[in-house]
Design an enzyme around this catalytic site. Sequence first.
Site, PDB file in Angstrom:
ATOM      1  N   TYR A 149       7.205   0.387  14.128  1.00 12.07           N
ATOM      2  CA  TYR A 149       8.020   0.348  13.012  1.00 12.07           C
ATOM      3  C   TYR A 149       7.349   1.301  11.877  1.00 12.07           C
ATOM      4  CZ  TYR A 149      10.129  -1.757   8.719  1.00 12.07           C
ATOM      5  OH  TYR A 149      10.642  -2.036   7.459  1.00 12.07           O
ATOM      6  N   ASP A 244       1.683   7.636  11.569  1.00 13.18           N
ATOM      7  CA  ASP A 244       2.099   6.489  10.415  1.00 13.18           C
ATOM      8  C   ASP A 244       0.960   5.470  10.372  1.00 13.18           C
ATOM      9  OD1 ASP A 244       3.100   4.583   8.892  1.00 13.18           O
ATOM     10  OD2 ASP A 244       4.797   4.144   9.936  1.00 13.18           O
ATOM     11  N   LYS A 272       0.296   0.279   1.710  1.00 13.40           N
ATOM     12  CA  LYS A 272      -0.545  -1.159   1.695  1.00 13.40           C
ATOM     13  C   LYS A 272      -1.972  -1.299   1.025  1.00 13.40           C
ATOM     14  CE  LYS A 272       2.182  -2.848   5.725  1.00 13.40           C
ATOM     15  NZ  LYS A 272       3.097  -3.888   5.660  1.00 13.40           N
TER      16      LYS A 272
HETATM   17  C1  LIG Z   1       3.575   1.307  10.235  1.00 19.09           C
HETATM   18  C2  LIG Z   1       4.407   1.087   8.981  1.00 19.09           C
HETATM   19  N1  LIG Z   1       4.895   1.934   8.425  1.00 19.09           N
HETATM   20  C3  LIG Z   1       5.966   1.818   7.427  1.00 19.09           C
HETATM   21  C4  LIG Z   1       5.909   0.630   7.002  1.00 19.09           C
HETATM   22  C5  LIG Z   1       6.971   0.578   5.700  1.00 19.09           C
HETATM   23  O1  LIG Z   1       6.133   0.148   4.737  1.00 19.09           O
HETATM   24  P1  LIG Z   1       6.850  -0.496   3.210  1.00 19.09           P
HETATM   25  O2  LIG Z   1       7.087  -2.036   3.854  1.00 19.09           O
HETATM   26  O3  LIG Z   1       5.825  -0.364   2.263  1.00 19.09           O
HETATM   27  O4  LIG Z   1       8.138   0.182   2.797  1.00 19.09           O
HETATM   28  C6  LIG Z   1       5.580  -0.311   7.392  1.00 19.09           C
HETATM   29  C7  LIG Z   1       5.531  -1.896   6.860  1.00 19.09           C
HETATM   30  O5  LIG Z   1       5.138  -2.722   7.333  1.00 19.09           O
HETATM   31  C8  LIG Z   1       4.462  -0.113   8.486  1.00 19.09           C
HETATM   32  O6  LIG Z   1       3.830  -1.258   8.957  1.00 19.09           O
END
Ligand SMILES: Cc1ncc(COP(=O)(O)O)c(C=O)c1O
Length: 435
Positions: A149, A244, A272
């Site tokens: 994700y 990511d 985060k």
């Molecule tokens: C690996 C990863 N990338 C991107 C995101 C998206 O982040 P946000 O919820 O702060 O938009 C998340 C959210 O859980 C994530 O776990």
Amino acid sequence: MKAQDISREKSAELFEKAKNYFPGGVNSPVRAFKSVYGTPLFIERGDKAHLWDADGNEFIDFCCSWGPLILGHNNSEIREAVQAQLAKGLSFGAPTALENELAELIISNNKYVEKIRFVSSGTEAVMSAIRLARGYTKRDKIVKFEGCYHGHSDSLLVKAGSGLVTFGETSSAGVPKAFADETIVIGLNDKAALEQVFVDFKDQIAAVIIEGVPANNGLLIQDKAYIQFLRDITKSNGSLLIFDEVITGFRLGFEGAAKYYDIQPDILTYGKIIGGGMPVGVYGASAEIMGHISPDGGVYQAGTLSGNPVAMAAGIAALSILAQPGFYENQEKTTLAFVEEIRAFIAENNLEVKIFTLGSIFWFAFTSLDKIQSADQIEHESMGKYKIMHRELLNRGIYFGPSGYEVGFISAAHTQEDLSTTISAIKEALLIAFE
Ligand SMILES: Cc1ncc(COP(=O)(O)O)c(C=O)c1O
């Protein structure tokens, strides 16, 4: 023994009211408790590793706001830094010294990025990283993996098509097919599929994006050899590799999964933890790649609240604590001891459940497999057991994420007493799940 269901009267009332205002009564879908029993709990406050809901129930929290709260709730240093900044102003739309200070903390402790840009969420960080990769390579297609994700931007809400290597299919209404056509989705840990992609779409792939360690669909720990393969194949095809690290960044250490694998990606994204509980995202790369971002370069990206001073103050306070020697080693040791004790119980009772763990992340998988490295190895039916475990844990004052696909986190605020209480509750909950 089954514990009595907790009272959810006030939470249920608030949820009914919330449904008048928000789709599904929530501002982010997984909060709606669709995959577990009962209505969502409306939280009133948190302190250290504990949460209190609107009905006055107290929980030991292992969701930790989905990862940011590595220092637990209401950390005094973060709170004081935020309060001090509040007195000076909430937002200026102009640079502040705080941005430099947080950037310095990040860059001087992380050899994988030379320049960064602050944004306001993980989604924004990844969306911007994708645009940068496309602008830099002058190519349009990206490759992502099933089970990773990356937030909810159009290019990334795409799931695998039916063939081994196909264009993706949108995984959300409203994502134009033309966008999905630019995203190729393949299985994790499948070298042949990626090799095929680079044959089929020669000189068209801007980037391959992977979660540092995939942790949004279970914890799918990849072998170093596979990540090295990603590094090599992207490099030899003139594509970029994006890690990511929105979950793994500052969770596995300041240098996240890049350090864990000892591999230099081309672009990295964070979120985060970096904001200490406030909304912050970051993307970063070498100075040369970041030189393509506006105003230096032609890839446009901006934000009214980017580098927000209150969020920067929270991030500085948080990262200053995380930078102290031994922080991550302690976290890992504590988590491993917690996991090992439950594993011993699982073995004694011959239960078909595994706990996968890395750093202070853990995931319960109801499986007979010793390793799970791709999304298709997770049996959907096994989530029924998680659902029971989740209910039994809530009834015993333990708050896990409301889906069996989600990982749990141990924060520095979890005490030995919190963890012992949790272990006892987990043992009881597991026995009930296997009844
Ligand atoms: C690996 C990863 N990338 C991107 C995101 C998206 O982040 P946000 O919820 O702060 O938009 C998340 C959210 O859980 C994530 O776990």
